[in-house]
Design a protein around this motif. Sequence first.
Motif, PDB file in Angstrom:
ATOM      1  N   GLY A 184       0.821  -1.211   0.000  1.00 45.36           N
ATOM      2  CA  GLY A 184       0.000   0.000   0.000  1.00 45.36           C
ATOM      3  C   GLY A 184       0.852   1.256   0.000  1.00 45.36           C
ATOM      4  N   VAL A 185       1.944   1.230   0.773  1.00 50.51           N
ATOM      5  CA  VAL A 185       2.863   2.367   0.814  1.00 50.51           C
ATOM      6  C   VAL A 185       3.483   2.605  -0.562  1.00 50.51           C
ATOM      7  CG1 VAL A 185       5.063   3.175   1.752  1.00 50.51           C
ATOM      8  CG2 VAL A 185       3.375   2.144   3.276  1.00 50.51           C
ATOM      9  N   LEU A 186       3.890   1.526  -1.229  1.00 51.62           N
ATOM     10  CA  LEU A 186       4.497   1.654  -2.554  1.00 51.62           C
ATOM     11  C   LEU A 186       3.510   2.198  -3.583  1.00 51.62           C
ATOM     12  CD1 LEU A 186       6.673  -1.570  -2.872  1.00 51.62           C
ATOM     13  CD2 LEU A 186       7.470   0.778  -2.622  1.00 51.62           C
ATOM     14  N   LEU A 187       2.272   1.704  -3.559  1.00 47.25           N
ATOM     15  CA  LEU A 187       1.267   2.188  -4.513  1.00 47.25           C
ATOM     16  C   LEU A 187       1.019   3.681  -4.346  1.00 47.25           C
ATOM     17  CD1 LEU A 187      -1.576  -0.489  -4.856  1.00 47.25           C
ATOM     18  CD2 LEU A 187       0.101   0.231  -6.556  1.00 47.25           C
ATOM     19  N   ALA A 188       0.842   4.109  -3.084  1.00 45.26           N
ATOM     20  CA  ALA A 188       0.623   5.536  -2.848  1.00 45.26           C
ATOM     21  C   ALA A 188       1.862   6.339  -3.216  1.00 45.26           C
ATOM     22  CB  ALA A 188       0.264   5.769  -1.382  1.00 45.26           C
TER      23      ALA A 188
ATOM     24  N   LEU B 135       6.257   2.466 -19.378  1.00 44.57           N
ATOM     25  CA  LEU B 135       7.305   1.746 -20.093  1.00 44.57           C
ATOM     26  C   LEU B 135       8.199   0.985 -19.113  1.00 44.57           C
ATOM     27  CD1 LEU B 135       8.780   1.094 -22.724  1.00 44.57           C
ATOM     28  CD2 LEU B 135      10.117   3.200 -22.402  1.00 44.57           C
ATOM     29  N   THR B 136       8.463   1.587 -17.965  1.00 38.92           N
ATOM     30  CA  THR B 136       9.257   0.909 -16.935  1.00 38.92           C
ATOM     31  C   THR B 136       8.577  -0.375 -16.486  1.00 38.92           C
ATOM     32  OG1 THR B 136      10.146   3.017 -16.130  1.00 38.92           O
ATOM     33  CG2 THR B 136      10.259   1.131 -14.629  1.00 38.92           C
ATOM     34  N   ILE B 137       7.267  -0.311 -16.272  1.00 50.34           N
ATOM     35  CA  ILE B 137       6.510  -1.492 -15.868  1.00 50.34           C
ATOM     36  C   ILE B 137       6.598  -2.574 -16.944  1.00 50.34           C
ATOM     37  CG2 ILE B 137       4.202  -2.380 -15.343  1.00 50.34           C
ATOM     38  CD1 ILE B 137       3.578   0.366 -14.122  1.00 50.34           C
TER      39      ILE B 137
ATOM     40  N   ILE C   5       5.065   0.850  -8.627  1.00 53.96           N
ATOM     41  CA  ILE C   5       3.765   0.298  -9.018  1.00 53.96           C
ATOM     42  C   ILE C   5       3.913  -1.160  -9.454  1.00 53.96           C
ATOM     43  CG2 ILE C   5       1.853   0.521 -10.654  1.00 53.96           C
ATOM     44  CD1 ILE C   5       2.507   3.563 -10.697  1.00 53.96           C
ATOM     45  N   PHE C   6       4.985  -1.453 -10.189  1.00 50.95           N
ATOM     46  CA  PHE C   6       5.223  -2.830 -10.641  1.00 50.95           C
ATOM     47  C   PHE C   6       5.380  -3.779  -9.465  1.00 50.95           C
ATOM     48  CE2 PHE C   6       8.338  -6.177 -11.366  1.00 50.95           C
ATOM     49  CZ  PHE C   6       7.745  -6.883 -12.400  1.00 50.95           C
TER      50      PHE C   6
ATOM     51  N   LEU D 154       2.108  -6.048  -9.329  1.00 47.01           N
ATOM     52  CA  LEU D 154       2.349  -7.256 -10.114  1.00 47.01           C
ATOM     53  C   LEU D 154       3.181  -8.312  -9.396  1.00 47.01           C
ATOM     54  CD1 LEU D 154       2.995  -5.677 -13.622  1.00 47.01           C
ATOM     55  CD2 LEU D 154       0.881  -6.598 -12.686  1.00 47.01           C
ATOM     56  N   GLU D 155       3.785  -7.952  -8.275  1.00 49.68           N
ATOM     57  CA  GLU D 155       4.577  -8.937  -7.546  1.00 49.68           C
ATOM     58  C   GLU D 155       3.986  -9.227  -6.170  1.00 49.68           C
ATOM     59  OE1 GLU D 155       8.752  -8.016  -7.444  1.00 49.68           O
ATOM     60  OE2 GLU D 155       9.033  -9.125  -9.304  1.00 49.68           O
ATOM     61  N   ILE D 156       3.887  -8.179  -5.342  1.00 52.54           N
ATOM     62  CA  ILE D 156       3.470  -8.404  -3.953  1.00 52.54           C
ATOM     63  C   ILE D 156       2.017  -8.834  -3.856  1.00 52.54           C
ATOM     64  CG2 ILE D 156       3.150  -7.328  -1.705  1.00 52.54           C
ATOM     65  CD1 ILE D 156       5.512  -5.532  -2.294  1.00 52.54           C
TER      66      ILE D 156
END
Length: 335
Positions: free
Chosen positions: A48-52, A102-104, A292-293, A297-299
């Motif tokens: 959640g911290v990473l998404l925000a 593009l990074t994702i 975001i990735f 997509l992982e966690i």
Amino acid sequence: MAVTLDGWKGLSMGMFTAVSILGAGVAVVMKERAKQVYVTSGVLFSAGVLLAGGFVHLLNDSSIEADSSLTLLPSPFALRSNDQFRELSYDDFPWAFAISGLTIALLVGLELALERVIDDRMNHSKPEEKTLTEVEASGQEDQRTNECNGEDEDHKVQDLELQLDNAVGKEEHHDHAHVVDKENPLASILLTIALSIHSIIEGIGVGATGDVGTITSEFIAILVHKCFTAFALGNQLISSGYWTSKRKYFYISIGLFIGVSLLGIGIGWAIASADSSITEAVFVGITAGSFIFVAALEIIPEEARIVKQERLNIPLVVFSFIAGYILMAMLAIWV
């Protein structure tokens, strides 16, 4: 006294190292895993911290920086005589979102390639061992042979039981000690490299940042995430047998994970010394995409699988995930 930009970068190098060691150390101490529901809740909190951090903080910062920087460049159509073309400029394109996306996409491709390499290495190096069923069949064949030869019945039974006991011992030893291919540790090192790639990208993003507010957001998001990531990495290495045997590979993996993060910050720091706001915008966008990735997509897919498989307390894990997002998003009020 406010912390300067360089101070934040130096602090990042020290704190990221400390929490990585802490996370791996906790994994070693907790050889018998803690209750899975608490581990999953903590990991989802970091997601959640990473998404925000990616959506609320870094994408916004990268977009603002790109808009202010790219308008200074000449329009690609500036030499045309038609005035309507002159109205088009680089800032008409959503660069921050494009770079992040593009990074994702690149990270997805890299992840798939690494998984293929790991699978190929594991399948190639997997030892062939007799299963319990094969030993039982062998014992039955020996028993029939012994009957034909007229050997004593008690001796045959004892011999068969001894073979079965040895087979069970081999199976148990295989489960706990031979999960790691001791002759070819490269497969496990590749797992560490996959995780370290995200770490070096995050480090470059921190080092290349030229705004105190942006680096504060990055610092908090990465600090929380890195602690749980180091714990997960350490726990995986221990589960694979690298703590009880071939311990040097445990230290190599953790050291690589920490080292590439410091290297990334150093590279980004050097890039930032060129005082290019365009470069800063690009790397902040890349960092947003990596955040975001990792989260989406992982966690989240992995932890959702664990929640379903272990039938964990859904309200607790969902609350942890939302709390991580909301707390990190609210930080935008002050930074």
